[in-house]
Design a protein around this motif. Structure first.
Motif, mmCIF file in Angstrom:
data_model
loop_
_atom_site.group_PDB
_atom_site.id
_atom_site.type_symbol
_atom_site.label_atom_id
_atom_site.label_comp_id
_atom_site.label_asym_id
_atom_site.label_seq_id
_atom_site.Cartn_x
_atom_site.Cartn_y
_atom_site.Cartn_z
ATOM 1 N N HIS A 42 -6.657 -0.416 -31.804
ATOM 2 C CA HIS A 42 -7.923 -0.793 -32.452
ATOM 3 C C HIS A 42 -9.031 -0.971 -31.410
ATOM 4 O O HIS A 42 -10.209 -0.795 -31.709
ATOM 5 N N SER A 43 -8.661 -1.292 -30.172
ATOM 6 C CA SER A 43 -9.677 -1.418 -29.099
ATOM 7 C C SER A 43 -10.395 -0.091 -28.870
ATOM 8 O O SER A 43 -11.578 -0.086 -28.494
ATOM 9 N N HIS A 46 -13.116 -0.185 -31.523
ATOM 10 C CA HIS A 46 -14.180 -1.138 -31.149
ATOM 11 C C HIS A 46 -15.055 -0.516 -30.045
ATOM 12 O O HIS A 46 -16.275 -0.627 -30.072
ATOM 13 N N LEU A 184 -0.224 -8.090 -39.320
ATOM 14 C CA LEU A 184 0.884 -7.168 -39.042
ATOM 15 C C LEU A 184 0.308 -5.759 -38.881
ATOM 16 O O LEU A 184 0.420 -4.909 -39.758
ATOM 17 N N GLY A 186 -0.752 -2.889 -35.370
ATOM 18 C CA GLY A 186 -0.096 -2.331 -34.189
ATOM 19 C C GLY A 186 0.403 -3.414 -33.243
ATOM 20 O O GLY A 186 1.563 -3.419 -32.824
ATOM 21 N N LEU A 187 -0.459 -4.364 -32.904
ATOM 22 C CA LEU A 187 -0.043 -5.459 -32.015
ATOM 23 C C LEU A 187 0.942 -6.375 -32.726
ATOM 24 O O LEU A 187 1.987 -6.738 -32.180
ATOM 25 N N SER A 206 -0.037 -12.796 -43.075
ATOM 26 C CA SER A 206 -0.713 -11.538 -43.379
ATOM 27 C C SER A 206 -1.756 -11.793 -44.463
ATOM 28 O O SER A 206 -1.617 -12.731 -45.246
ATOM 29 N N HIS A 207 -2.808 -10.943 -44.526
ATOM 30 C CA HIS A 207 -3.879 -11.259 -45.478
ATOM 31 C C HIS A 207 -3.660 -10.653 -46.869
ATOM 32 O O HIS A 207 -4.558 -10.687 -47.700
ATOM 33 N N LYS A 211 2.727 -6.205 -47.067
ATOM 34 C CA LYS A 211 3.600 -5.846 -45.939
ATOM 35 C C LYS A 211 4.867 -6.708 -45.861
ATOM 36 O O LYS A 211 5.563 -6.693 -44.850
ATOM 37 N N THR A 245 -3.604 -11.720 -33.889
ATOM 38 C CA THR A 245 -3.883 -10.322 -33.509
ATOM 39 C C THR A 245 -4.946 -9.689 -34.398
ATOM 40 O O THR A 245 -5.168 -8.485 -34.330
ATOM 41 N N VAL A 268 -5.483 -12.928 -29.339
ATOM 42 C CA VAL A 268 -5.527 -11.651 -28.614
ATOM 43 C C VAL A 268 -6.449 -10.654 -29.334
ATOM 44 O O VAL A 268 -6.974 -9.739 -28.713
ATOM 45 N N LEU A 270 -9.766 -9.083 -30.902
ATOM 46 C CA LEU A 270 -11.123 -9.142 -30.342
ATOM 47 C C LEU A 270 -12.133 -8.552 -31.319
ATOM 48 O O LEU A 270 -12.665 -7.469 -31.100
ATOM 49 N N ILE A 294 -3.838 -8.432 -22.303
ATOM 50 C CA ILE A 294 -2.743 -7.505 -21.930
ATOM 51 C C ILE A 294 -1.720 -8.204 -21.031
ATOM 52 O O ILE A 294 -1.241 -9.289 -21.373
ATOM 53 N N ARG A 339 1.579 2.143 -36.122
ATOM 54 C CA ARG A 339 0.742 2.625 -35.031
ATOM 55 C C ARG A 339 0.637 4.140 -35.133
ATOM 56 O O ARG A 339 1.662 4.820 -35.258
#
Ligand code: NAP
Ligand code: ZN
Length: 348
Positions: A42-43, A46, A184, A186-187, A206-207, A211, A245, A268, A270, A294, A339
């Motif tokens: 996801h970074s 972003h 839940l 990738g991270l 989880s929202h 999942k 995450t 973690v 962002l 990381i 992922r």
């Protein structure tokens, strides 16, 4: 120079597209890697959308790189042609500050060199990442991928894997500890598998309900949907450690109440905007709110070896380079199980 083919972002708004560029010829300590697979973090999204500040276009994203050594510089000692290797979020650091000396290059006091959207330390060229067919990296920042890990599944460990492994180790996840993973994706799914293998009691926050089955199959002991808010009362004061995450904006105050006395919530994720927090729930139970970035190279190697030993791998969906834009849309909708990995051998 080495000719490279990549997929790049040219602005915050346009779709990514093909891009030809060059990599440096290997210097004494450089490793030339034929990239086979690259995860979509996801970074990457972003960054290319300039959500963390204006990116230096064109940007070839990608910092979950798995490949095979094509060539090595004359003084390389750790790697040989044909070896399976990986590259994560860093390609360089000062190598001499107090943090680098403690194998914490991720916290280099002069700033590590990002795998993409950064400048080489000698100012010679912008760094470009793993959505490409070849990369040149100094050997200190190359990881050995153990034989037991297939290259496609090894790729996401280089960012998603280490980003969860490092705080789980630092905050001592293990037997007798109740750990919750928020989100839940990738991270998050790597966090579930790694925390379980470390011996912790693992809960997914989880929202939605969607999942639940996946989370339990991956090794979570419990699954909690936070969508209607009732969970915050029901699970109040339960956890020693929560790792957030989530890539979107949230009201963190709700989550602090889930921690025990002296519990820690480690962020973690962002998101683009600041997270709102109220100090009351922290103050009330001497709780801590912390962050983690990381992990260092030594710890990343430790994580790869841990995953190989414990048979831990991400759940991946392989896409060709032509489908990166569609994959981004699905990541943003939380519609990835869990992922995306780009098959770089298919780059035109
Ligand atoms: P991802 O695969 O998109 O996962 C994010 C998860 O957040 C989603 O699967 C979803 O989980 C949850 N989520 C998404 N939208 C939400 C919303 N509106 N409300 C509540 N929950 C929501 O992303 P990722 O690749 O794992 O990356 C996650 C974040 O970590 C990103 O911000 C990324 O930049 C950051 N990151 C940080 C580091 C570091 O070193 N600190 C390293 C890599 C990435 P549920 O459906 O289960 O709720
Ligand atoms: Zn990443």
């Amino acid at each position: 120079m080495i000719q490279a083919k990549g997929i790049a972002a040219f602005s915050a708004k346009e779709p990514l597209g093909p891009y030809s560029f060059t990599r440096r010829d290997p210097k004494d300590h450089d490793v030339v890697i034929d990239i086979k697979y690259c995860g979509i973090c996801h970074s990457d999204i972003h960054t290319v959308r300039s959500e963390w500040g204006e990116a230096a276009y064109p940007v070839v994203p990608g910092h979950e790189i798995a490949g095979i050594v094509r060539a090595v510089g004359p003084k390389v000692t750790k790697y040989k042609v044909g070896q399976h290797v990986g590259v994560g979020c860093m390609v360089d650091s000062c190598q001499e500050c107090a943090h680098c000396e403690q194998d914490l290059e991720n916290y280099c006091l002069k700033g590590f060199t990002g795998t993409y959207n950064a400048m080489e330390r000698d100012g010679s060229a912008p760094t470009q990442g793993g959505y490409s067919n070849v990369i040149v990296v100094r050997e200190e920042f190359v990881l050995n991928i153990p034989e037991a890990l297939p290259l496609d599944k090894a790729a996401p460990l280089l960012c998603a894997g280490i980003t969860l492994y490092s705080p789980l180790r630092h905050w001592k996840a293990g037997p007798g500890k109740k750990v919750a993973i928020m989100g839940l994706g990738g991270l998050g799914h790597m966090g579930v598998k790694i925390a379980r293998a470390m011996g912790a009691d693992v809960t997914v926050l989880s929202h939605s309900d969607r999942k639940k089955e996946d989370a339990l199959r991956m090794g979570a002991h419990h699954f909690v949907s936070t969508h209607d808010g009732s969970a915050f009362e029901k699970y109040a004061g339960q956890f020693d450690l929560i790792i957030n995450t989530v890539s979107a904006d949230l009201n963190m105050g709700d989550y602090f109440g889930l921690l025990k006395l002296d519990g820690s919530l480690v962020v973690v994720g962002l998101p683009e905007n600041p997270l709102s927090i109220s100090p009351f729930p922290l103050v009330m139970m001497r709780r801590s709110y912390a962050g983690s970035l990381i992990g260092g190279i030594m710890e990343t190697q430790e994580m790869l070896d841990f995953c190989a030993k414990h048979n831990i791998a991400p759940e991946i969906e392989i896409v060709p380079p032509t489908q990166v834009n569609e994959a981004y849309t699905r990541v943003i909708k939380s519609d990835v199980r869990y992922r995306f990995v780009i098959d770089m051998s298919k780059i035109a």
